[in-house]
Scaffold this active site. Structure first.
Site, PDB file in Angstrom:
ATOM      1  N   GLY A 198      53.560  51.060  -6.114  1.00 17.81           N
ATOM      2  CA  GLY A 198      53.999  50.765  -4.733  1.00 17.81           C
ATOM      3  C   GLY A 198      55.318  50.229  -5.068  1.00 17.81           C
ATOM      4  N   TYR A 208      62.660  26.028   2.855  1.00 10.09           N
ATOM      5  CA  TYR A 208      63.633  26.384   1.835  1.00 10.09           C
ATOM      6  C   TYR A 208      65.085  26.796   2.463  1.00 10.09           C
ATOM      7  CZ  TYR A 208      66.151  28.894  -1.959  1.00 10.09           C
ATOM      8  OH  TYR A 208      66.806  29.672  -2.573  1.00 10.09           O
ATOM      9  N   SER A 248      55.397  34.495   5.875  1.00  9.15           N
ATOM     10  CA  SER A 248      56.242  35.546   5.433  1.00  9.15           C
ATOM     11  C   SER A 248      55.396  36.275   3.931  1.00  9.15           C
ATOM     12  CB  SER A 248      57.382  34.902   5.043  1.00  9.15           C
ATOM     13  OG  SER A 248      57.306  33.839   4.148  1.00  9.15           O
ATOM     14  N   ARG A 283      53.661  48.214 -11.290  1.00 10.42           N
ATOM     15  CA  ARG A 283      53.018  47.778 -10.485  1.00 10.42           C
ATOM     16  C   ARG A 283      52.782  49.000  -9.127  1.00 10.42           C
ATOM     17  NH1 ARG A 283      54.369  41.831  -9.344  1.00 10.42           N
ATOM     18  NH2 ARG A 283      56.560  42.724  -9.007  1.00 10.42           N
ATOM     19  N   THR A 333      64.165  40.655   8.036  1.00  8.12           N
ATOM     20  CA  THR A 333      64.099  40.939   6.823  1.00  8.12           C
ATOM     21  C   THR A 333      64.410  42.231   6.411  1.00  8.12           C
ATOM     22  OG1 THR A 333      62.360  41.024   4.974  1.00  8.12           O
ATOM     23  CG2 THR A 333      61.537  41.293   7.390  1.00  8.12           C
ATOM     24  N   ASN A 369      66.009  39.230  -1.185  1.00 14.16           N
ATOM     25  CA  ASN A 369      65.707  38.007  -2.109  1.00 14.16           C
ATOM     26  C   ASN A 369      66.599  36.784  -2.009  1.00 14.16           C
ATOM     27  OD1 ASN A 369      64.617  40.563  -3.339  1.00 14.16           O
ATOM     28  ND2 ASN A 369      63.390  39.161  -4.247  1.00 14.16           N
ATOM     29  N   TYR A 393      53.711  42.306   7.614  1.00 14.05           N
ATOM     30  CA  TYR A 393      54.906  41.385   7.765  1.00 14.05           C
ATOM     31  C   TYR A 393      56.218  41.969   8.123  1.00 14.05           C
ATOM     32  CZ  TYR A 393      58.793  38.644   6.061  1.00 14.05           C
ATOM     33  OH  TYR A 393      60.097  38.110   5.729  1.00 14.05           O
ATOM     34  N   ILE A 410      55.789  26.727  16.676  1.00 12.65           N
ATOM     35  CA  ILE A 410      56.633  27.433  17.453  1.00 12.65           C
ATOM     36  C   ILE A 410      56.247  27.573  19.067  1.00 12.65           C
ATOM     37  CG2 ILE A 410      58.135  29.463  17.776  1.00 12.65           C
ATOM     38  CD1 ILE A 410      56.957  30.169  14.901  1.00 12.65           C
ATOM     39  N   THR A 445      53.373  23.940   7.549  1.00 12.98           N
ATOM     40  CA  THR A 445      52.641  24.577   6.828  1.00 12.98           C
ATOM     41  C   THR A 445      53.104  24.994   5.378  1.00 12.98           C
ATOM     42  OG1 THR A 445      51.608  25.755   8.841  1.00 12.98           O
ATOM     43  CG2 THR A 445      51.402  26.974   6.822  1.00 12.98           C
TER      44      THR A 445
END
Length: 313
Positions: free
Chosen positions: A277, A11, A73, A275, A113, A166, A137, A52, A34
């Site tokens: 956490g 993406y 990710s 939720r 990230t 995001n 992650y 990679i 993948t």
């Protein structure tokens, strides 16, 4: 420049490749498909399907830089199968750095990230906020950031890490096609298309302006622009880190409202308890990126929804 884009069939990678080609750069793409899609590899880019770890078979002294976007990710998967993230992110990236050093390619932009910060509980996350990831992650991305710092100091690499939350929107037909899809906007658009029954709001009693959680959204084209600016700004012997954020964020209800306005469809939304956490607010400051890269987000949440909706239709 001649640039290798790892994850260039994904993406974000496909949009970054598109922007590089538009600026006249020579681009080669390495992706194992993948999570990427071969039809996202643009004409004009040289295509390599592989891991990679195979970058050493591609890189040579004709390359100027690598933009490293390939990664595992999924936060949940990283908790249940952390070994996949140690191998797929950390070990694979170490091999990529070794291959770059052997080929004399000394410039990297790394897609890190904001998950490296964990759940800091501050209004705006800056680059000085302590990095305390809460899942493998985020920990794997932070380990790579440390590798780049050491590589720059020891071997003169020019490295930049970009940390963000995001990503949303589309660039023409280049859009989110994750499987499974975990992101809010594409899932809301599935409801608008009739492919899902309702929107779910997890938590309406947060201490925010409308009671729902606030998250930071960046348009994928703005994100691609940041990668290109970082590519030009990278300095030998230095590893720079930039957060990419709006500084304000958007609530879940505001995202749903934007989808309703763009699509003209009254998206049904069902409220659920919080939720465990889930923090109330996760927002990054983009001030350092503005000051040093001249980068700031240009597109609104409405733009993100409108572009994603147009790409779907």
């Amino acid at each position: 420049m001649k640039v290798l884009v790892t994850g260039g069939a994904g993406y974000i990678g496909s949009v970054v490749t598109d922007r590089l080609l538009a600026e006249g750069h020579t681009v080669e793409v390495l992706d194992n498909l993948t999570t990427g899609h071969q039809d996202s590899v643009l004409s004009g880019a040289t295509w390599h399907q592989g891991e990679i770890t195979e970058a050493g078979e591609i890189l040579d002294s004709s390359f100027d830089a690598v933009i490293h976007l390939a990664a595992k990710s999924l936060v949940g998967e990283s908790v249940t199968h952390p070994e996949r993230y140690w191998h797929g992110n950390i070990v694979a990236t170490l091999g990529l750095i070794d291959a770059m050093r052997s080929a004399g390619v000394r410039r990297m932009v790394f897609s890190s990230t904001a998950a490296v910060y964990g759940e800091p509980g501050v209004g705006q996350i800056t680059e000085d906020t302590p990095a305390m990831p809460t899942n493998p992650y985020g920990a794997s991305k932070l380990a790579i950031d440390h590798m780049l710092t050491a590589e720059a100091a020891a071997h003169g690499m020019a490295a930049v890490s970009l940390r963000y939350f995001n990503v949303a929107g589309a660039s023409g037909s280049l859009r989110e096609r994750h499987d499974p899809e975990t992101h809010l906007i594409p899932n809301l658009l599935k409801v608008a298309l009739g492919d899902a029954g309702e929107a779910k709001i997890f938590g309406t009693d947060y201490p925010t302006r409308d009671g729902t959680a606030i998250r930071d959204y960046i348009h994928v084209v703005d994100l691609a622009d940041a990668h290109l600016r970082a590519l030009k700004a990278a300095e030998p012997g230095n590893h720079a880190v930039y957060n990419l954020g709006t500084g304000t964020g958007t609530t879940v209800r505001e995202v749903i409202t934007a989808v309703r306005e763009v699509t003209g469809i009254d998206i049904p939304a069902v409220e659920h308890p919080r939720r465990p956490g889930d923090p109330a607010v996760l927002v990054a400051s983009g001030q350092r990126a503005l000051q040093e890269l001249g980068w700031a987000p240009q597109r609104s949440i409405t733009d993100m929804v409108a572009d994603a909706w147009a790409a779907l239709r």
